[in-house]
Design a protein around this motif. Structure first.
Motif, PDB file in Angstrom:
ATOM      1  N   TRP A 286      40.361 -14.672  13.928  1.00  0.00           N
ATOM      2  CA  TRP A 286      40.812 -13.723  12.836  1.00  0.00           C
ATOM      3  C   TRP A 286      40.698 -12.682  14.787  1.00  0.00           C
ATOM      4  O   TRP A 286      39.481 -12.795  15.065  1.00  0.00           O
ATOM      5  CB  TRP A 286      39.434 -12.933  12.053  1.00  0.00           C
ATOM      6  N   ILE A 287      41.692 -11.843  14.621  1.00  0.00           N
ATOM      7  CA  ILE A 287      41.521 -11.210  16.180  1.00  0.00           C
ATOM      8  C   ILE A 287      42.006  -9.584  16.235  1.00  0.00           C
ATOM      9  O   ILE A 287      42.820  -9.397  15.223  1.00  0.00           O
ATOM     10  CB  ILE A 287      42.816 -12.126  17.107  1.00  0.00           C
ATOM     11  N   CYS A 288      41.432  -9.500  16.390  1.00  0.00           N
ATOM     12  CA  CYS A 288      41.627  -7.468  16.640  1.00  0.00           C
ATOM     13  C   CYS A 288      41.811  -7.233  18.056  1.00  0.00           C
ATOM     14  O   CYS A 288      42.346  -7.733  18.989  1.00  0.00           O
ATOM     15  CB  CYS A 288      39.947  -6.508  17.422  1.00  0.00           C
TER      16      CYS A 288
ATOM     17  N   GLU B 171      45.475 -11.495  12.695  1.00  0.00           N
ATOM     18  CA  GLU B 171      45.771 -10.203  13.411  1.00  0.00           C
ATOM     19  C   GLU B 171      45.334  -8.656  13.054  1.00  0.00           C
ATOM     20  O   GLU B 171      46.320  -8.762  11.532  1.00  0.00           O
ATOM     21  CB  GLU B 171      46.983 -10.044  14.017  1.00  0.00           C
TER      22      GLU B 171
END
Ligand SMILES: [Zn+2]
Ligand SMILES: [Zn+2]
Ligand SMILES: [Zn+2]
Ligand SMILES: [Zn+2]
Lengths: 166, 166
Positions: free
Chosen positions: A118-120, A157
């Motif tokens: 999971w990437i912000c 994302e």
DNA sequence: GGTATATTGATACAGTATATCATGTCAAAC
DNA sequence: GTTTGACATGATATACTGTATCAATATACC
């Protein structure tokens, strides 16, 4: 076997977490795994891991290179890629294909198993989960397709809780 | 709305399938979507889509470029990337981040929704699924993380049924 | 110490993608 | 039918990502 330190972070690292011990855990696990596998945890490899472990962000190879300020001369790109390759094989970092970036793994159970990244998109922080539902679903789908699963890569994302608050 | 042709392929394209109609369906859908959105399906954009639709393999941008044999002069890389960007936005192709490669979408339902890409490491054929289980699991995981989901990318590399037979 | 193995340094280059500005094309407005 | 503006392409350069190759150095093992 592995150092008996508390689990370093939640699946998605909270801004309040104790990152010093988190960082230590990452490095000690690498040391421990190297001893186990009888491979060398050289200063260069350690330095790359330290740079990644300094944050929970995914960094590109050349970002890492910029952080490697030797007094005399900066190492060539290949040095970073070699260290990354080693650390990937050791299982202590992951690669985000969608961003050509690398980050330190913070989950004790990540030797094998299917992981979700999971990437912000605002702050760049990376989290990791291991959904048993997805781990079960992939082989089921594969069976219907007659497909033999090798590697699975799943990246989500979006925006993390901290950034949504802003 | 969309051309009323039978669904072009199974989730994983069988070697026996009727690829001529499969290919037609891909191009007609693009025409139809362009008309709907009032954007232009120029010869160059069509050519890139035709090259991708010629197989169910994922091609790199420079592979595509090599197939674009203009008589006079080959177009610059940016031309291919511009066409790819357009086709991605239109929703008729997908990008495999893990391979820096692009392929034509063959699933009618792929406007939105979470897709799994399956790629054979031997023959390079790409399949697509839309698991409702995973589509349900992602928001559930996101909720526990406080994460707002933007884009999801899931790629499974392995061996297809045809290649396993060999 | 001497030899095999692993690691790093140095240089060059391949592969992927974008920036910028000029030129060309199309279609609607006048 | 010409003007006009928006969109699309051409042309050139360059940035970003990653690998190949071979020499030099360090480490492990005998
Ligand atoms: Zn931390
Ligand atoms: Zn964030
Ligand atoms: Zn087909
Ligand atoms: Zn195959």
């Amino acid at each position: 076997m592995h150092p008996t330190v508390a689990e370093p972070t939640a699946p998605f690292p909270a801004s309040t977490h104790d990152h010093a011990s988190c960082r230590d855990w990452i490095l000690r696990r690498a040391e421990s795994l190297c001893a186990e596998k009888k491979v060398r945890f050289t200063p260069q490899r350690r330095e790359v891991l330290e740079i990644l472990a300094a944050s929970h962000r995914a960094l590109g190879a050349y970002d890492i290179l910029e952080h490697m300020h030797r007094v005399e001369r900066r190492p060539p790109p290949a040095a970073v890629y070699r260290a990354l390759e080693f650390l990937l094989a050791l299982g202590v970092i992951h690669r985000m294909a969608g961003r050509n970036a690398y980050f330190a793994c913070t989950r004790p159970e990540h030797g094998r198993g299917e992981i979700q990244f999971w990437i912000c998109r605002r702050c760049g922080v990376v989290g990791e989960t291991e959904s048993v539902v997805i781990a079960g679903e992939v082989p089921r789908l594969a069976a219907t397709l007659g497909f033999q699963v090798g590697a699975v890569n799943m990246e989500i994302e979006g925006e993390c809780q901290a950034c949504r608050g802003c």
